[in-house]
Scaffold this motif. Structure first.
Motif, short mmCIF file in Angstrom:
data_model
loop_
_atom_site.label_atom_id
_atom_site.label_comp_id
_atom_site.label_asym_id
_atom_site.label_seq_id
_atom_site.Cartn_x
_atom_site.Cartn_y
_atom_site.Cartn_z
N GLY A 250 2.47 5.70 1.74
CA GLY A 250 2.55 5.18 0.72
C GLY A 250 2.77 4.37 0.46
O GLY A 250 3.13 4.07 -1.07
N VAL A 251 2.91 3.30 1.72
CA VAL A 251 3.76 2.15 0.94
C VAL A 251 2.65 1.17 -0.17
O VAL A 251 3.08 0.13 -0.47
CB VAL A 251 3.74 1.67 2.14
CG1 VAL A 251 4.60 -0.05 2.12
CG2 VAL A 251 5.14 2.61 3.14
N PHE A 252 1.10 1.49 0.48
CA PHE A 252 0.24 -0.10 0.44
C PHE A 252 -0.07 1.14 -1.62
O PHE A 252 -0.57 2.02 -1.48
CB PHE A 252 -0.41 0.23 1.03
CG PHE A 252 0.25 -0.69 1.92
CD1 PHE A 252 0.74 -2.37 1.59
CD2 PHE A 252 -0.18 -0.05 3.39
CE1 PHE A 252 1.72 -2.57 2.76
CE2 PHE A 252 0.70 -0.92 4.23
CZ PHE A 252 1.20 -1.75 3.63
N ALA A 253 -0.60 0.12 -3.01
CA ALA A 253 -1.00 0.62 -3.63
C ALA A 253 -2.95 -0.23 -3.99
O ALA A 253 -3.49 0.50 -4.43
CB ALA A 253 -0.17 0.26 -4.85
N GLY A 254 -2.87 -1.34 -2.78
CA GLY A 254 -4.20 -1.78 -3.31
C GLY A 254 -4.24 -3.34 -1.88
O GLY A 254 -3.49 -3.24 -1.24
N VAL A 255 -5.20 -3.89 -1.89
CA VAL A 255 -5.72 -4.49 -0.97
C VAL A 255 -6.41 -4.88 -0.67
O VAL A 255 -7.92 -4.69 -2.00
CB VAL A 255 -6.55 -3.81 0.91
CG1 VAL A 255 -7.29 -3.13 0.10
CG2 VAL A 255 -5.83 -5.01 1.61
#
Length: 260
Positions: A250-255
């Motif tokens: 769950g490191v990333f919230a968007g790209v």
């Protein structure tokens, strides 16, 4: 003298002695019913110090378990005198405690202790971080291969990295759980990843190059350049393993793509 200035001066004098036992009670402090001003001020001063020590113990339970209660409370008392709080929120206190531990002469035989404290601080910050949805593995299925190098990631607010020249994460994990503590027979460095994709804070070890890779992505560097930095940090860097592990944690919230 204006009332406001007088009140400010009194408050400054009153606060000055709360964390320093060598400072006497202000001359204009009074006590009700003929009680001793010095005795009551000392009780109040002691209560303030004990509350701050208890706050540090709540933030750094693994450090306290490692050192023992008496050692921890003595060390915390010195920290409080050197670095008094600047925020009314007790949960915000002690951010400088890991650095203080590294310089504390009686803790020099535990050079990894400051990094253990950094992981504990990161754990608390992750716990209080804002909730935010995380991206999943299937988001990459629709991305054209020639766009991968230009991807930029938005890191989840709870994500924290703690790099250590010692096995600080293993020591942290051993002392944050119930049960007996076993010897750790490793002197290898460890980079800790702290996340909170849902309700629970997760602490895991980053593979070689992972800390450099994620640090670059956190700074807004595109994926291709972050990969180069990771290989500079460690020739053993594995892009697929690192990305998969980070997404699962769950490191990333968007790209986004390129400069978009």
């Amino acid at each position: 003298m204006p009332i406001e200035a007088s009140a400010t001066g009194f408050q400054s004098a009153f606060v000055a002695g709360l964390l320093d036992p060598l400072v006497s009670a202000p001359d204009d402090v009074v006590a009700r019913d003929g009680k001793s001003v010095v005795a009551r001020y000392n009780v109040y001063r002691n209560n303030v110090t004990v509350s701050l020590i208890d706050a540090l113990a709540a933030i750094y339970p693994a450090v306290q378990r490692i050192t023992g209660v008496d050692f921890f409370r003595a060390m915390a008392r010195f920290h409080i005198r050197a670095m008094p709080p600047v925020s009314p929120l007790l949960s915000e206190y002690g951010r400088s405690f890991p650095s203080f531990i590294e310089d504390y002469k009686y803790a020099q035989q535990m050079p990894w202790l400051g990094d253990v404290a950094r992981i504990e601080r990161a754990w608390l910050d992750a716990y209080h971080a804002a909730d935010f949805p995380v991206i999943t593995h299937d988001i990459f299925a629709a991305i054209e291969p020639d766009l991968l190098a230009s991807l930029r990631f938005t890191v989840h607010p709870a994500t924290r990295i703690v790099r250590s020249a010692y096995p600080a994460l293993s020591i942290f994990a051993m002392n944050r759980r119930e049960g007996p503590v076993s010897p750790i027979c490793s002197a290898e460095s460890e980079d800790a990843l702290v996340t909170r994709p849902e309700q629970d804070v997760l602490v895991s070890v980053l593979p070689p190059g992972g800390a450099a890779f994620l640090t670059e992505l956190s700074d807004g560097v595109p994926l291709g350049a972050a990969v180069s930095a990771a290989f500079d940090d460690s020739p053993c860097f594995d892009l697929q393993a690192n990305l998969a592990g980070m997404i699962s944690a769950g490191v990333f919230a968007g790209v986004t793509y390129g400069d978009s």
